[in-house]
Design an enzyme around this catalytic site. Structure first.
Site, PDB file in Angstrom:
ATOM      1  N   ASP A 241       9.018  66.416  47.479  1.00  0.00           N
ATOM      2  CA  ASP A 241       7.825  66.271  48.298  1.00  0.00           C
ATOM      3  C   ASP A 241       8.325  66.199  49.743  1.00  0.00           C
ATOM      4  O   ASP A 241       9.501  65.902  50.000  1.00  0.00           O
ATOM      5  CB  ASP A 241       7.002  65.029  47.919  1.00  0.00           C
ATOM      6  CG  ASP A 241       5.563  65.143  48.450  1.00  0.00           C
ATOM      7  OD1 ASP A 241       5.320  65.976  49.355  1.00  0.00           O
ATOM      8  OD2 ASP A 241       4.678  64.404  47.967  1.00  0.00           O
TER       9      ASP A 241
HETATM   10  C1  BGC Z   1       2.059  65.786  49.942  1.00  0.00           C
HETATM   11  C2  BGC Z   1       2.248  67.011  49.065  1.00  0.00           C
HETATM   12  C3  BGC Z   1       2.162  68.247  49.923  1.00  0.00           C
HETATM   13  C4  BGC Z   1       3.215  68.172  51.014  1.00  0.00           C
HETATM   14  C5  BGC Z   1       3.210  69.368  51.941  1.00  0.00           C
HETATM   15  C6  BGC Z   1       2.988  65.782  51.132  1.00  0.00           C
HETATM   16  O1  BGC Z   1       2.671  64.769  52.002  1.00  0.00           O
HETATM   17  O2  BGC Z   1       2.275  64.622  49.170  1.00  0.00           O
HETATM   18  O3  BGC Z   1       1.282  67.045  48.059  1.00  0.00           O
HETATM   19  O4  BGC Z   1       2.321  69.386  49.129  1.00  0.00           O
HETATM   20  O5  BGC Z   1       2.943  67.019  51.810  1.00  0.00           O
HETATM   21  O6  BGC Z   1       2.069  69.389  52.720  1.00  0.00           O
END
Ligand code: BGC
Length: 776
Positions: A241
């Site tokens: 993530d």
């Molecule tokens: C989120 C993810 C997301 C990523 C990119 C993170 O903060 O938890 O679900 O895909 O950001 O935007």
């Protein structure tokens, strides 16, 4: 015992050889460079080797393509309903269509990996990101997610299944430790991931921010390697993530291929040093790189020039929103006749400025936006006499003047429709909700209107369950969720009966926050989220604890009615058994009303008098059927071993106990379910017995079963000092029974010392040898 079929080898496998050859010709620095992003959204290229970069972006219900982090400038894309809405369609084929549309849009925007779907369980209705998750049930979640992934990947775009694993809250999400016992983890929190990985083979899986049982998910070798790769056969790449990597070397060791976004070279350097110092085996890095490059090559090979028809995708978004509407309550109030000259009060700002998607990384810039007001005007123009009042302010508060205006208009009308829900500031990625309530202004508007007009319908726009202390004061409640860009049209269609609502709840609506299963442990404290309710999540807990929810899991009404009959559960035929089927269940569903409708048939399995505590019933199968009025349809389900199994922590695997299982079928988790009991005889593997095993554990084991009873009788007679047999007095009998109960709970190594020479070590050893227990 492995109950699920092997994960099919994926299209990625075709690129493995080419990837390995490329990796073999890379320098260590080049290899390390591929382990993190070039910037926020793309991977690095290696020009010397002709390896291009690929582009990843959010998200689950629409493509959010922006050059950097300025999302106000993202490219327009179709905004579909969010996952909590989609899940209420219970429609696997529909999810596949949504996935295909997302894949087409991703191709047209030059995106190779779309970050979604999110399959974390709705442990508490307070999780701020529940709008982006499907359900409190892993089977419903897993099957819908698998279809979504298959749809996206059919277009040559990779999906990213997230957030692996146990990311069930937003509070302190990047640091909190999800503390979960092994059985609960496998049965509930990993199960949806497992179904999606096995059925749909996503190209990528995204590791979560949080820790799981003390280790960050991004550094969790047992999770990323042991479970995902070894157990489930995952062949793709694990991406972190965004910003989840703390210790890059530990995460490489654990099996995390790609760190996102860029670490600005810092972590690449650390990988180089770790390999040079021998801390990180070069062969391990090569293996990860080969998997990573396979995904890159596959994504590049499947790029294609693509365009899509925004109008056609908007029409799909409208159909999907319509399938996801849940009619929670209806006292013959809906639908309202668009041809009758009704005076209708339209109250609440959401009718003109809908809340239609969630806030955070999934936020899409829609290609167009429908609102209920315009759609209703178009459908009833010149027939209905409508009067609008905003009722509340954008922040959810209200004033006496706004309430008076709304009540006055409600009083002057034949019927009133109130539009309410949760504004962005109440639920979002990044923080959790504080309570189950609607904003005070929305709540007071409903109460004021219900006080002024007996004929009131409420339409809700929210991403997660809300409390409704006003439910009994209104005639109808339509849960529209966060409907995406076309939801306004779908809601209007449902209000006037052009569409018959057919969604069912994918999450329980509690009457009170105190009733929710994780109430005492959510969101945890001092860095620890303890999953104290164990596997009793959602309806599993309400059933077990006998708590009446406001609206149960699986509930949803229609403008018609359905009757269930002729449930027949039968042993599988030989041909079916060859495919792993144990039983089949068929049931007949009749549309007993006067309009066409769709019914969602749910099949639950519950073990009766189970050895271990198990939920009274668990969803195992479902189907959505369109049925014409007066007509019947038969639905048949095939039950496989996993439908009866639980996760045994001693064997670290799924097992079935012989016993009686209740198969229940119906249109909700509560209410009139048809049910039949079957007696299942299962050969279950027994955990190995040791000298530490309790005497009673020898009772069931095939090797010691026969000699167990005589031994127990002898030992209890010796221990209680009573002779066994016909001469026993009632007192002696009682003493021996008590000795039996006492001894059977002891580890067997304690028996000789306890019996002080009356039962020798040698006797124990010879008995254990017979039972196959190694005594050395
Ligand atoms: C989120 C993810 C997301 C990523 C990119 C993170 O903060 O938890 O679900 O895909 O950001 O935007």
């Amino acid at each position: 015992m492995t109950h699920s079929p092997q994960t099919p080898r994926t299209e990625l496998a075709a690129f493995r050889q080419q990837a390995a050859t490329l990796v073999a010709s890379m320098t260590l620095e080049e290899k390390a460079s591929l382990c993190s992003g070039a910037d926020f959204w793309s991977t690095k290229a290696i020009e010397r080797l002709g390896l291009e970069s690929i582009f990843l972006t959010d998200g689950p219900h629409g493509v959010r393509k922006a050059a950097d982090t300025d999302f106000t400038n993202s490219a327009p894309a179709t905004c579909f309903p969010t996952a909590s809405a989609l899940a209420c369609s219970w429609d696997v084929e529909l999810l596949r269509e949504v996935g295909e549309a997302l894949g087409r849009e991703a191709q047209s925007l030059g995106v190779q990996i779309l970050l979604g779907p999110g399959v974390n369980m709705k442990r508490s209705p307070l999780c701020g990101r529940n709008f982006e998750y499907f359900s409190e049930d892993p089977v419903l979640t897993g099957r819908l997610a698998a279809a979504h992934i298959q749809g996206v990947q059919s277009q040559g775009v990779g999906a990213s299944l997230k957030h692996f694993a146990a990311n069930n809250q937003e509070f302190e999400r990047t640091t909190t430790n999800s503390s979960i016992d092994e059985r609960t983890l496998h049965e509930i929190y990993l199960a949806a991931f497992e179904i999606a990985v096995r059925e749909a083979a996503p190209w990528t899986v995204m590791s979560a921010y949080n820790k799981l049982n003390g280790t960050f998910a991004s550094e969790h070798r047992e999770l990323l390697h042991g479970v995902l790769k070894e157990r489930w056969g995952f062949e793709g790449l694990v991406v972190s993530d965004w910003g989840a990597v703390q210790d890059r070397v530990a995460s490489v060791q654990a099996g995390l291929h790609l760190e996102m976004p860029s670490s600005l070279g810092k972590n690449d350097q650390r990988i180089v040093l770790a390999v040079q110092s021998g801390e990180l085996p070069a062969a391990h890095l090569d293996e990860l790189l080969t998997e990573l490059v396979s995904v890159t090559l596959c994504a590049l090979a499947r790029r294609k020039p693509q365009s899509y028809d925004p109008e056609a995708h908007h029409a799909l978004a409208r159909r999907v929103a319509g399938e996801s509407l849940v009619l929670l309550q209806n006292n013959h109030f809906l639908p309202l006749d668009p041809k009758r000259p009704l005076r209708v009060a339209l109250l609440g700002q959401f009718i003109k400025t809908p809340r239609y998607q969630g806030a955070g990384s999934s936020q899409v810039k829609p290609t167009q936006l429908a609102d209920v007001y315009s759609a209703l005007m178009a459908l009833t123009d010149g027939v209905w006499q409508t009067n609008y009042a905003p009722g509340y302010l954008p922040d959810g508060s209200t004033t006496d003047a706004l309430l008076d205006d709304a009540a006055r208009k409600a009083r002057a009308a034949d019927v009133a429709l109130v539009f309410a829900g949760l504004p962005d500031s109440y639920e979002s990625e990044g923080f959790d909700r504080r309570n189950l309530s609607l904003p005070e202004g929305h709540e007071r508007l409903i109460q004021a209107v219900a006080g002024a007009q007996p004929q009131v319908g409420v339409v809700l726009m929210n991403g997660s369950a809300v409390a409704m202390p006003w439910a009994s004061h209104v005639e109808a409640i339509l849960e529209a969720w966060l409907t995406g860009q076309a939801g306004g049209e779908a809601i209007a269609d449902a209000l006037v009966g052009r569409l018959n609502p057919s969604g069912k709840l994918s999450e329980t609506f509690p009457a009170r926050l105190e009733d929710t299963p994780a109430f005492l442990d959510f969101p945890g404290q001092a860095g620890e989220a303890r999953y104290g309710e164990r596997g009793f999540i959602g309806y599993r807990a309400y059933d077990q604890r006998g708590i009446a929810p406001l609206f149960p899991f699986g509930h949803g009404l229609s403008y018609t009615t359905f009757a269930y009959s002729e449930l027949l559960v039968a042993k599988a035929t030989a041909a079916e058994a060859d495919r792993g089927v144990l039983y089949t269940a068929s049931v007949t569903i009749k549309n007993t009303g006067s309009v066409a409708g769709k019914e969602i048939v749910q099949l639950y399995v519950g073990e009766q008098n189970s050895r271990l505590l198990r939920p009274p019933k668990e969803l195992r199968h479902f189907a959505k059927l369109a049925i014409e009025p007066g007509k019947s349809r038969q639905q048949r389900f095939e039950l496989v071993a996993r439908d009866f199994a639980y996760y045994d922590v001693r064997l670290h695997d799924w097992v079935i106990d012989s016993g009686v299982f209740q198969i229940s079928v119906g249109g909700s988790s509560r209410g009139a379910l048809l049910s039949e009991n079957i007696k299942l005889v299962a050969e279950r593997p027994y955990p190995p017995l040791t000298r530490n095993s309790m005497l009673k554990e020898f009772a069931e084991h095939p090797r010691s079963k026969a000699s167990y009873r005589p031994l127990l009788a002898r030992l209890s007679a010796l221990f209680s000092g009573t002779p066994s047999g016909a001469t026993e007095t009632p007192e002696q009998r009682k003493a021996r029974d008590m000795a039996e109960a006492f001894l059977s709970e002891l580890p067997v190594w304690r028996l000789p010392p306890l019996l002080q020479g009356k039962f020798s070590e040698a006797e124990l050893d010879s008995w254990l040898e017979q039972a196959g227990v190694t005594t050395t």
